[in-house]
Design a protein around this motif. Structure first.
Motif, PDB file in Angstrom:
ATOM      1  N   THR A   1      10.396   6.221  -5.679  1.00  0.00           N
ATOM      2  CA  THR A   1      11.177   6.566  -4.487  1.00  0.00           C
ATOM      3  C   THR A   1      10.267   6.869  -3.306  1.00  0.00           C
ATOM      4  O   THR A   1      10.595   6.574  -2.172  1.00  0.00           O
ATOM      5  N   GLU A   2       9.088   7.454  -3.579  1.00  0.00           N
ATOM      6  CA  GLU A   2       8.234   7.965  -2.518  1.00  0.00           C
ATOM      7  C   GLU A   2       7.422   6.890  -1.786  1.00  0.00           C
ATOM      8  O   GLU A   2       7.114   7.039  -0.620  1.00  0.00           O
ATOM      9  N   ASP A   3       7.034   5.817  -2.479  1.00  0.00           N
ATOM     10  CA  ASP A   3       6.050   4.885  -1.929  1.00  0.00           C
ATOM     11  C   ASP A   3       6.631   3.495  -1.684  1.00  0.00           C
ATOM     12  O   ASP A   3       7.409   2.978  -2.493  1.00  0.00           O
ATOM     13  N   PHE A   4       6.182   2.883  -0.587  1.00  0.00           N
ATOM     14  CA  PHE A   4       6.659   1.541  -0.235  1.00  0.00           C
ATOM     15  C   PHE A   4       5.507   0.797   0.445  1.00  0.00           C
ATOM     16  O   PHE A   4       5.455   0.685   1.677  1.00  0.00           O
ATOM     17  N   PRO A   5       4.572   0.248  -0.319  1.00  0.00           N
ATOM     18  CA  PRO A   5       3.424  -0.446   0.274  1.00  0.00           C
ATOM     19  C   PRO A   5       3.775  -1.839   0.780  1.00  0.00           C
ATOM     20  O   PRO A   5       4.634  -2.522   0.218  1.00  0.00           O
ATOM     21  N   LEU A   6       3.083  -2.235   1.844  1.00  0.00           N
ATOM     22  CA  LEU A   6       3.245  -3.569   2.432  1.00  0.00           C
ATOM     23  C   LEU A   6       1.939  -4.337   2.230  1.00  0.00           C
ATOM     24  O   LEU A   6       0.893  -3.881   2.664  1.00  0.00           O
ATOM     25  N   ARG A   7       2.048  -5.501   1.600  1.00  0.00           N
ATOM     26  CA  ARG A   7       0.851  -6.297   1.316  1.00  0.00           C
ATOM     27  C   ARG A   7       0.795  -7.537   2.199  1.00  0.00           C
ATOM     28  O   ARG A   7       1.786  -8.271   2.305  1.00  0.00           O
ATOM     29  N   LEU A   8      -0.360  -7.723   2.832  1.00  0.00           N
ATOM     30  CA  LEU A   8      -0.628  -8.962   3.553  1.00  0.00           C
ATOM     31  C   LEU A   8      -1.421  -9.858   2.606  1.00  0.00           C
ATOM     32  O   LEU A   8      -2.497  -9.488   2.141  1.00  0.00           O
ATOM     33  N   LEU A   9      -0.894 -11.023   2.315  1.00  0.00           N
ATOM     34  CA  LEU A   9      -1.453 -11.859   1.271  1.00  0.00           C
ATOM     35  C   LEU A   9      -2.712 -12.592   1.743  1.00  0.00           C
ATOM     36  O   LEU A   9      -3.707 -12.659   1.044  1.00  0.00           O
ATOM     37  N   SER A  10      -2.655 -13.158   2.946  1.00  0.00           N
ATOM     38  CA  SER A  10      -3.774 -13.889   3.527  1.00  0.00           C
ATOM     39  C   SER A  10      -3.647 -13.724   5.040  1.00  0.00           C
ATOM     40  O   SER A  10      -2.891 -14.448   5.688  1.00  0.00           O
ATOM     41  N   ALA A  11      -4.353 -12.750   5.576  1.00  0.00           N
ATOM     42  CA  ALA A  11      -4.137 -12.332   6.964  1.00  0.00           C
ATOM     43  C   ALA A  11      -4.376 -13.473   7.946  1.00  0.00           C
ATOM     44  O   ALA A  11      -5.312 -14.276   7.797  1.00  0.00           O
ATOM     45  N   ALA A  12      -3.530 -13.515   8.978  1.00  0.00           N
ATOM     46  CA  ALA A  12      -3.633 -14.495  10.055  1.00  0.00           C
ATOM     47  C   ALA A  12      -3.628 -13.758  11.390  1.00  0.00           C
ATOM     48  O   ALA A  12      -3.055 -12.659  11.485  1.00  0.00           O
ATOM     49  N   PRO A  13      -4.251 -14.336  12.429  1.00  0.00           N
ATOM     50  CA  PRO A  13      -4.265 -13.672  13.737  1.00  0.00           C
ATOM     51  C   PRO A  13      -2.868 -13.322  14.240  1.00  0.00           C
ATOM     52  O   PRO A  13      -2.699 -12.325  14.957  1.00  0.00           O
ATOM     53  N   SER A  14      -1.846 -14.103  13.854  1.00  0.00           N
ATOM     54  CA  SER A  14      -0.468 -13.820  14.284  1.00  0.00           C
ATOM     55  C   SER A  14       0.070 -12.519  13.687  1.00  0.00           C
ATOM     56  O   SER A  14       1.124 -12.025  14.120  1.00  0.00           O
ATOM     57  N   GLN A  15      -0.623 -11.978  12.704  1.00  0.00           N
ATOM     58  CA  GLN A  15      -0.203 -10.716  12.111  1.00  0.00           C
ATOM     59  C   GLN A  15      -0.846  -9.497  12.784  1.00  0.00           C
ATOM     60  O   GLN A  15      -0.615  -8.362  12.376  1.00  0.00           O
ATOM     61  N   THR A  16      -1.614  -9.737  13.818  1.00  0.00           N
ATOM     62  CA  THR A  16      -2.126  -8.640  14.638  1.00  0.00           C
ATOM     63  C   THR A  16      -0.942  -7.947  15.281  1.00  0.00           C
ATOM     64  O   THR A  16      -0.151  -8.565  15.993  1.00  0.00           O
ATOM     65  N   SER A  17      -0.798  -6.649  15.002  1.00  0.00           N
ATOM     66  CA  SER A  17       0.391  -5.937  15.436  1.00  0.00           C
ATOM     67  C   SER A  17       0.236  -4.465  15.084  1.00  0.00           C
ATOM     68  O   SER A  17      -0.749  -4.047  14.485  1.00  0.00           O
ATOM     69  N   VAL A  18       1.234  -3.691  15.478  1.00  0.00           N
ATOM     70  CA  VAL A  18       1.338  -2.307  15.021  1.00  0.00           C
ATOM     71  C   VAL A  18       2.477  -2.257  14.012  1.00  0.00           C
ATOM     72  O   VAL A  18       3.588  -2.724  14.295  1.00  0.00           O
ATOM     73  N   TYR A  19       2.199  -1.681  12.852  1.00  0.00           N
ATOM     74  CA  TYR A  19       3.163  -1.668  11.754  1.00  0.00           C
ATOM     75  C   TYR A  19       3.694  -0.250  11.546  1.00  0.00           C
ATOM     76  O   TYR A  19       2.925   0.709  11.456  1.00  0.00           O
ATOM     77  N   PHE A  20       5.015  -0.147  11.488  1.00  0.00           N
ATOM     78  CA  PHE A  20       5.664   1.148  11.281  1.00  0.00           C
ATOM     79  C   PHE A  20       6.492   1.125  10.007  1.00  0.00           C
ATOM     80  O   PHE A  20       7.221   0.173   9.745  1.00  0.00           O
ATOM     81  N   CYS A  21       6.378   2.203   9.266  1.00  0.00           N
ATOM     82  CA  CYS A  21       7.204   2.428   8.081  1.00  0.00           C
ATOM     83  C   CYS A  21       8.275   3.448   8.458  1.00  0.00           C
ATOM     84  O   CYS A  21       8.028   4.346   9.288  1.00  0.00           O
TER      85      CYS A  21
END
Lengths: 115, 113
Positions: free
Chosen positions: A71-91
């Motif tokens: 219940t407590e944890d929710f990880p986000l995995r980037l499989l193969s990073a791309a420049p288009s994934q440059t961003s700010v990520y919010f949970c």
């Protein structure tokens, strides 16, 4: 309560690398979600979970994986990073109330740069 | 898909003025609507939540109203202060599916001392 916590705060990756953004909450919330925020585009939903073992795709899921083993944890995995994934990520997290009285809480964000 | 529009995109006012921020959304089937504040480089802080059955909510100098049938919400800030300078985001929560929040691009407010 610590609320919603995210690690790391900042990360620089090279194209093709993989990594996991961590998110945890201590409010016993069933619902958790990941958003990305890009200039001029607002926050967009990547993946969400309505409870342990249950996940689903949001608006922009490509290139990301999630799992919810507790219940407590929710990880986000980037499989193969791309420049288009440059961003700010919010949970974010909230309770599951059908009456609409439940506030959604956000973490402080992870600023990711992919070179 | 829910579309959220916030007008104006940016607003600059002298300290002490009262001001109104506008939010419109395309799908009126919502459970609630939240207003958030975001300071530069920071996360989102919830300001007010209006349930679909309510017309308005108040917290201190902030008052948010909701007209669900017309797809509109407003955030009224009374007696603005320099500390109110931030980006304000509205987010309606859909009734369908997992009841996710959808966001507009926000209004960037600057209060000049």
């Amino acid at each position: 309560n610590a609320g919603v916590t995210q690690t790391p705060k900042f990360q620089v990756l090279k194209t093709g690398q993989s990594m996991t953004l961590q998110c945890a909450q201590d409010m016993n919330h069933e619902y958790m979600s990941w958003y990305r925020q890009d200039p001029g585009m607002g926050l967009r939903l990547i993946h969400y979970s309505v409870g342990a073992g249950i996940t689903d795709q949001g608006e922009v899921p490509n290139g990301y994986n999630v799992s919810r083993s507790t219940t407590e944890d929710f990880p986000l995995r980037l499989l193969s990073a791309a420049p288009s994934q440059t961003s700010v990520y919010f949970c974010a997290s909230r309770t599951r109330s059908p009456r609409g009285a439940d506030t959604q809480y956000f973490g402080p964000g992870t600023r990711l740069t992919v070179l | 898909k829910q579309e959220v529009t916030q007008i104006p995109a940016a607003l600059s006012v002298p300290e002490g003025e009262n001001l109104v921020l506008n939010c419109s959304f395309t799908d009126s089937a919502i459970y609630n609507l939240q207003w958030f504040r975001q300071d530069p480089g920071k996360g989102l802080t919830s300001l007010l939540l209006i349930q679909s059955s309510q017309r308005e909510q108040t917290s201190g100098r902030l008052n948010a109203s909701l007209d669900k049938s017309s797809g509109r919400s407003t955030l009224y800030i009374a007696a603005s202060q320099p500390g109110d300078s931030a980006t304000y985001l509205c987010a309606p929560r859909d009734q369908t599916g997992a009841n996710n929040l959808f966001f507009g691009t926000g209004t960037r407010l600057t209060v000049i001392p």
